[in-house]
Design an enzyme around this catalytic site. Sequence first.
Site, short mmCIF file in Angstrom:
data_model
loop_
_atom_site.label_atom_id
_atom_site.label_comp_id
_atom_site.label_asym_id
_atom_site.label_seq_id
_atom_site.Cartn_x
_atom_site.Cartn_y
_atom_site.Cartn_z
N ARG A 86 5.91 -12.91 9.76
CA ARG A 86 6.47 -11.60 9.48
C ARG A 86 7.84 -11.47 10.14
NH1 ARG A 86 2.46 -7.71 9.25
NH2 ARG A 86 3.93 -6.09 9.81
N LYS A 136 4.13 0.63 9.99
CA LYS A 136 4.22 1.81 9.13
C LYS A 136 3.63 3.04 9.82
CE LYS A 136 2.91 0.03 4.94
NZ LYS A 136 2.40 0.11 3.56
N GLU A 166 0.87 -1.17 0.00
CA GLU A 166 0.00 0.00 0.00
C GLU A 166 0.91 1.22 0.00
OE1 GLU A 166 -2.83 0.31 3.20
OE2 GLU A 166 -3.61 2.20 2.40
P1 ATP Z 1 -0.36 -1.84 6.85
O1 ATP Z 1 -1.12 -2.89 6.05
O2 ATP Z 1 -0.63 -1.87 8.29
O3 ATP Z 1 -0.38 -0.48 6.25
P2 ATP Z 1 1.94 -3.35 6.06
O4 ATP Z 1 3.32 -3.20 6.58
O5 ATP Z 1 1.28 -4.69 6.11
O6 ATP Z 1 1.13 -2.25 6.81
P3 ATP Z 1 1.60 -3.38 3.18
O7 ATP Z 1 1.93 -2.31 2.24
O8 ATP Z 1 0.21 -3.92 3.20
O9 ATP Z 1 1.95 -2.80 4.59
O10 ATP Z 1 2.64 -4.57 3.02
C1 ATP Z 1 2.91 -5.17 1.79
C2 ATP Z 1 3.31 -6.60 2.00
O11 ATP Z 1 4.41 -6.69 2.89
C3 ATP Z 1 2.17 -7.41 2.64
O12 ATP Z 1 2.00 -8.59 1.87
C4 ATP Z 1 2.65 -7.73 4.01
O13 ATP Z 1 2.24 -9.01 4.40
C5 ATP Z 1 4.18 -7.66 3.87
N1 ATP Z 1 4.80 -7.26 5.14
C6 ATP Z 1 4.54 -6.15 5.85
N2 ATP Z 1 5.25 -6.13 6.99
C7 ATP Z 1 6.00 -7.27 7.00
C8 ATP Z 1 6.96 -7.84 7.91
N3 ATP Z 1 7.29 -7.23 9.04
N4 ATP Z 1 7.52 -9.01 7.58
C9 ATP Z 1 7.20 -9.64 6.43
N5 ATP Z 1 6.33 -9.15 5.54
C10 ATP Z 1 5.73 -7.98 5.80
#
Ligand code: ATP
Length: 569
Positions: free
Chosen positions: A269, A279, A42
């Site tokens: 994660r 984020k 995102e």
């Molecule tokens: P949010 O959804 O809360 O804004 P997010 O960190 O999940 O935060 P995304 O942009 O949705 O942000 O993340 C993109 C991809 O990265 C998703 O598929 C998510 O599962 C993966 N991702 C995010 N944080 C982690 C992490 N700490 N370790 C591994 N993969 C991650």
Amino acid sequence: MTEIIEEGIVNEGGLNFVEQEIKDDLAAGKNGGRLSTRFPPEPNGYLHIGHAKAFIMDFGAAEKFGGTCNLRFDDTNPQKEDMEYVNSIMRDIHWLGYDWGDRLYYASDYFPQLFDLAIRLIKEGKAYVDEQTSEEIARQKGTPTVPGTNSPYRDRPIEENLDLFIRMNKGEFDEGSMVLRAKIDMANSNMHFRDPIMYRIIKTPHWRTGTDWKVYPMYDYAHGQSDYFEGVTHSICTLEFVPHRPLYEYFVKELADESYCPRQIEFNRLNLTYTVMSKRKLLQLVKENLVNGWDDPRMPTLCGLRRRGYTPSAIKDFINRIGYTKYEALNHIELLEHAVREDLNKTATRVSAVVNPVKLILTNYPEGVEETFEMDNNPENLEEGKHPMPFTRELWIEREDFMENPPKKFFRLSPDKEVRLKGAYIIKCTGLKKNENGEIEEIYAEYDPDTRSGLPGSDRKVKGTLHWVSVPHAVNVEVRDYDRLFAVENPSAEEGDFRELLNPDSLKIRTNVMLEPWAAEQSKPEDHFQFTRLGYYTVDPDSTSEKLVFNKTIGLKDTWAKEQKKASK
Ligand code: ATP
Ligand code: MG
């Protein structure tokens, strides 16, 4: 999540469990034997090392099995998203060496198809417009053990739902006044099935589609369908999406058949000690100027790590070592630092810099004379060659390398004691001068011409070797020393305001660092050096023609390797 696992589990073929699943699907001929993954960020913030774990899996698996990986921006919430983030995300993925080719997509590309599908679901009696407030909807949700209650709008006639939804999208109603919900099952043991919201009204213009849309799809409705529209076969994500999977499959079934159906697989994660990975929190640090921007070298963002001097190969090596599992874990940041050290040890040019200088005068060395010593660029790899370093009567050495009244085991310089000046001569301290505050201003020594590096007799043993920089040749540079951004091991597990857990001493600026001239001439932004005996340093883009700035990437002392040794004893 207190458990700390370090090594990932791989099977005999060196595949992690996700890759094994992919291999099995391909072998079984699913989706016509095709592999297509996607990375779906995102664009509401910069990528961090946790995202790297995700996209290394997505792009890496595609590479490994001859598939393709799409980059898809999940731009379904115009209130939080921005072009700046889109650009930074593309830059960071490229930095790690991956490319999506011509497969760049946006969830907003699918707004028309998603809307059409919603209309179809309404017509089939599978969706309805709810006019309750979000608080009311939340109250009716129930709990995992208590079933929810039906909305009073759940059974409104199809024609009315159609009419309202179309008018929602025309902007006739206020934000928050109504939503479109899937009509599934308010008593389902999976909470995500309790009539999930599919669309909400947002009036903020979208950075790509402008004011075309007034309704925006929710993640659960948009994600699986976007996967489907793109032909994605394996939708790899993190464990928090496990409970969403049945809903993913529910919506996807509305489109897919046996010939092609995307599949969601979840892994753990990345969580790192002394680090926050949310984020929202990282954005807060930036917005409140608690750090100097997204690329502050203390941030776990990829651009921050890059500026700090971490390398793509070190990051990939770290991700490979921790591996992919189905268990939540907290990984030690020391393992990441270990990977950085190992990588830079192979590649960083060794140079001499004195970060806390005091003047050493060799009283028996002639004034006005200058010698040149040839220094190894990397003793780990002699093919890297040598570079010249000037030597004169006045030298800078580290203040910490001298003690007037040393304890027994101090092997550096002190009155009447001998040390070697690295790559040059053995010297013996003969005296010192202090200023009116009692601080040491100058140290005096005599050099022994018979110990010149490279001559017979130069192998005489002394306990200490010091690094040095010639005073008239030294280039004054700035060094930024970093410590952990957070003072506690697991900031996300603490109650209260995470900002109070920040380490107040995480940045120390040294303006009086003396660097050897050859290194100063070489330096361009992002170059890595090892400052002999001190650590790895990287040229910061803040450098100007007047003043070079270095970030301390990491010290030489390997706390991880030491711990591992202790543990194996
Ligand atoms: P949010 O959804 O809360 O804004 P997010 O960190 O999940 O935060 P995304 O942009 O949705 O942000 O993340 C993109 C991809 O990265 C998703 O598929 C998510 O599962 C993966 N991702 C995010 N944080 C982690 C992490 N700490 N370790 C591994 N993969 C991650
Ligand atoms: Mg997410």
